[in-house]
Design a protein around this motif. Structure first.
Motif, PDB file in Angstrom:
ATOM      1  N   LEU A  65       0.857  -1.181   0.000  1.00  0.00           N
ATOM      2  CA  LEU A  65       0.000   0.000   0.000  1.00  0.00           C
ATOM      3  C   LEU A  65       0.889   1.225   0.000  1.00  0.00           C
ATOM      4  N   ASP A  66       0.589   2.194  -0.887  1.00  0.00           N
ATOM      5  CA  ASP A  66       1.378   3.423  -0.825  1.00  0.00           C
ATOM      6  C   ASP A  66       0.745   4.370   0.199  1.00  0.00           C
ATOM      7  N   ALA A  67       1.302   5.584   0.309  1.00  0.00           N
ATOM      8  CA  ALA A  67       0.866   6.485   1.373  1.00  0.00           C
ATOM      9  C   ALA A  67      -0.614   6.840   1.262  1.00  0.00           C
ATOM     10  N   ARG A  68      -1.144   6.747   0.040  1.00  0.00           N
ATOM     11  CA  ARG A  68      -2.563   7.066  -0.125  1.00  0.00           C
ATOM     12  C   ARG A  68      -3.448   5.829  -0.085  1.00  0.00           C
ATOM     13  N   GLY A  69      -2.868   4.691   0.173  1.00  0.00           N
ATOM     14  CA  GLY A  69      -3.675   3.475   0.271  1.00  0.00           C
ATOM     15  C   GLY A  69      -3.933   2.801  -1.059  1.00  0.00           C
ATOM     16  N   ALA A  70      -3.164   3.191  -2.105  1.00  0.00           N
ATOM     17  CA  ALA A  70      -3.325   2.501  -3.390  1.00  0.00           C
ATOM     18  C   ALA A  70      -2.656   1.131  -3.277  1.00  0.00           C
ATOM     19  N   GLN A  71      -3.396   0.092  -3.602  1.00  0.00           N
ATOM     20  CA  GLN A  71      -2.882  -1.276  -3.464  1.00  0.00           C
ATOM     21  C   GLN A  71      -2.148  -1.724  -4.715  1.00  0.00           C
ATOM     22  N   SER A  72      -0.974  -2.329  -4.560  1.00  0.00           N
ATOM     23  CA  SER A  72      -0.369  -3.023  -5.692  1.00  0.00           C
ATOM     24  C   SER A  72      -0.083  -4.449  -5.257  1.00  0.00           C
ATOM     25  N   GLU A  73      -0.065  -5.340  -6.242  1.00  0.00           N
ATOM     26  CA  GLU A  73       0.036  -6.765  -5.925  1.00  0.00           C
ATOM     27  C   GLU A  73       1.322  -7.344  -6.490  1.00  0.00           C
ATOM     28  N   GLU A  74       1.946  -8.185  -5.711  1.00  0.00           N
ATOM     29  CA  GLU A  74       3.126  -8.908  -6.187  1.00  0.00           C
ATOM     30  C   GLU A  74       2.918 -10.393  -5.919  1.00  0.00           C
ATOM     31  N   PRO A  75       3.475 -11.250  -6.814  1.00  0.00           N
ATOM     32  CA  PRO A  75       3.413 -12.678  -6.488  1.00  0.00           C
ATOM     33  C   PRO A  75       4.155 -12.919  -5.182  1.00  0.00           C
ATOM     34  N   VAL A  76       3.696 -13.856  -4.399  1.00  0.00           N
ATOM     35  CA  VAL A  76       4.376 -14.160  -3.145  1.00  0.00           C
ATOM     36  C   VAL A  76       5.540 -15.091  -3.459  1.00  0.00           C
ATOM     37  N   LYS A  77       6.684 -14.795  -2.885  1.00  0.00           N
ATOM     38  CA  LYS A  77       7.831 -15.666  -3.107  1.00  0.00           C
ATOM     39  C   LYS A  77       7.950 -16.599  -1.918  1.00  0.00           C
ATOM     40  N   TRP A  78       7.973 -17.887  -2.208  1.00  0.00           N
ATOM     41  CA  TRP A  78       8.179 -18.847  -1.113  1.00  0.00           C
ATOM     42  C   TRP A  78       8.864 -20.088  -1.647  1.00  0.00           C
TER      43      TRP A  78
END
Ligand code: PLP
Length: 579
Positions: A65-78
């Motif tokens: 989440l950036d400072a304004r609450g905009a969500q970005s998605e990344e694949p989870v690395k595991w």
């Protein structure tokens, strides 16, 4: 190959997502956490169960989440190998006429008494598959409708074939945890058909039905997976499509309808949800088994020590939490402060928010789906400020991911961030990124009050309020889902509004009505009780554990599945599992 931990399973539990280990991103939200809690409990009570799901090398997603609450998605690395054991067994399915090979990975879940339940994760990332087919077990709830159908084919048909490849011949019951798994009936029909290419008969469908249990999880018609018939024909092939027509699928492949048609027992996940589902599916008897949570997983360390002293059997038999009525208030409060300090220190360390352990702290965390009404509390920010001034200051903690395609949900997260700015200096608001099981554990236990504001009747059950209850945290909630059963006003928490109908008088806006009811409760009941009548507040915490913790757990839930759905007595006498 090593020996299988359960030789003769009574139940094969199929679920699109299962939350087993906080380090494995193989779940998205409540459905997967419930599946994990179910498997954990099966291991505790030595129920011979095997579970089947998909692997998801990229998980659901990691939320930034950036400072304004905009969500970005990344694949989870595991690192899959760190958690799962590779197996040699292979199975195969046909997708659009292509052969797709499947491998399985095993997780062994060990219960309280050492009994192990295996969970099989199906994986198509094999060199012999096409590039595209290799991505099929890449993301949970990613991709389009077509990708989803291919995944559901893998789970259902691939799951049954993999169980056979692993050596499981006789399985008493197949539990479809939500409609995603409904294609397993195709896998079972295949086995019912003896030789040749003859049609599927009503007797064969009956034989499959005798073994299937279906749990539906959403009262929203749009939440039920359906696929256009031309897509289903293409993906599954003519032969299977003709079988599905025998099972009532004509113009669409509707996974819920298929599961209903082919199951001996169907249930919703709370009393009210069972009733709502019954009206959605009038042709089938729909029962109710209310969800629960796995006590030992969700109780914070400070409460674990408290329960170990006073109700030492609570992990094995959480029904004994009923005896929490006898625990002294000072001890409950001390355990609560332990959980609360842990949360506040975590937040201040992560976000530099300067939260105060002495302030009334209200928590709200769940998937940011629109019907959950993440921003209801901010309906009238001026009123909220006034309450903080008059009734006592409070601080708010939020968390939750929006589905990557859900613009409405993402906008709600941004709105919470805007309200945070607008309320600065009056009501501290924190939004924690990447809500997952680790965060849920700290959050549900560490706040003073758990807020829940779904738009009725959209909340099938809800389980985070149960996690809170296990830790003595009362709910302030709209009467929907499990809370209709768990709510005793001023005893286990507080309701927001009473019945849906009353809130609609004279003719209105349900949001405004619920917001007003929420403000009244906060100002007149919750804050005064917290600040000026601490003994009564602690009494509510005690009842929350004794009345709700003792009931809304997966040990009680599984006992109901065994009695009502799996009918274990039948199996004991040999009707289902000949030895
Ligand atoms: C328990 C849990 C949920 C479900 O919460 P609800 O209140 O049922 O919506 C969702 N996500 C996570 C990470 C959880 O632990």
């Amino acid at each position: 190959m090593s020996t299988t931990p359960v030789e003769k399973p009574l139940v094969a539990y199929f679920s699109m997502e299962i939350g087993l280990d906080p380090g494995m991103p193989t779940y998205a939200g409540g459905l997967g956490v419930l599946a994990g809690d179910t498997v954990r409990t099966a291991a505790d009570i030595r129920l011979p169960l095997v579970a089947v799901t998909l692997l998801y090398r990229g998980g659901h997603f990691f939320q930034r989440l950036d400072a304004r609450g905009a969500q970005s998605e990344e694949p989870v690395k595991w690192i899959v190998e760190d958690f799962l054991e590779p197996l040699e067994a292979r199975a195969e399915v046909e997708i659009e006429g292509r052969r797709v090979r499947i491998r399985a990975w095993r997780y062994r879940l060990t219960g309280e008494s050492g009994f192990q339940v295996p969970v099989y994760f199906l994986d198509t990332d094999l060199g012999e598959n096409s590039e595209w087919d290799r991505t099929l077990t890449g993301t949970l709830y990613g991709g389009d409708l077509h990708y989803r159908l291919c995944q559901e084919l893998l789970l259902g048909i691939g799951g049954v074939r993999m169980l056979r490849a692993l050596g499981y011949r006789k399985i008493g019951r197949y539990h479809l945890n939500e409609g995603h798994a409904a294609l397993l009936v195709v896998g079972l029909l295949e086995e019912e058909r003896t030789a040749g290419d003859g049609p599927v008969t009503a007797e064969m469908v009956d034989a499959v039905r005798h073994r299937c249990i279906f749990t539906t999880h959403t009262p929203v018609p749009a939440g039920h997976d359906q696929f256009p018939s031309d897509m289903a024909r293409k993906v599954l092939g003519e032969r299977y499509w003709s079988w599905l027509r025998t099972c009532g699928q004509e113009t669409l492949l509707n996974m819920t309808a298929l599961a209903l048609h082919c199951s001996r027992y169907v249930n919703g996940v709370a009393m009210k949800h069972g009733e709502v589902s019954q009206s959605l599916f009038p042709g089938y008897p729909v029962h109710s088994i209310t969800n629960g949570v796995h006590a030992a997983t969700w109780v914070a360390p400070s409460f674990q020590r408290l329960f170990d002293r006073h109700v030492p059997d609570w992990r094995r038999d959480p029904l004994t939490l009923r005896y929490a009525v006898g625990i002294a208030g000072a001890e409950i409060w001390a355990a609560h402060l332990g959980a609360k300090r842990r949360l506040i220190e975590f937040i201040n360390h992560e976000c530099n928010s300067g939260l105060d352990v002495n302030l009334l702290t209200i928590g709200f965390a769940r998937r940011a789906a629109t019907y959950k009404r993440l921003t209801l509390l901010f309906h009238d920010p001026e009123r909220l400020k006034a309450i903080a001034q008059r009734a006592g200051r409070f601080q708010l903690v939020f968390a939750g991911k929006a589905h990557p395609h859900d613009e409405g949900g993402k906008e709600l997260i941004r709105q919470v961030h805007r309200f945070r700015e607008a309320l600065a200096g009056h009501v501290p608001v924190v939004y924690l990124a990447n809500y997952d099981m680790v965060l849920a554990r700290i959050l549900c236990a560490g706040v003073d009050v758990w807020l829940n504001t779904p738009l009725p009747p959209h909340e099938a059950s809800g389980t985070s309020g149960m996690k809170a209850a296990m830790n003595g945290v009362p709910s302030l909630s709209v009467l929907d889902g499990w809370w209709i059963e768990g709510h005793v006003e001023g005893v286990t928490g507080w309701s927001i509004g009473d019945r849906v109908e009353a809130c609609l008088e004279p003719k209105g806006d349900m949001d405004a009505c619920h917001a007003a009811a929420l403000y009244d409760k906060l100002e007149q009941q919750v804050a005064p009780c917290f600040y000026h009548d601490r003994d009564r507040f602690i009494g509510i915490m005690r009842h929350t554990i004794a009345i709700n913790g003792s009931f809304f757990n997966t040990h009680r839930m599984i006992a109901q599945y065994m009695n009502d759905a799996y009918s274990v007595i039948d199996s004991y006498f040999g009707k289902v599992m000949p030895s």
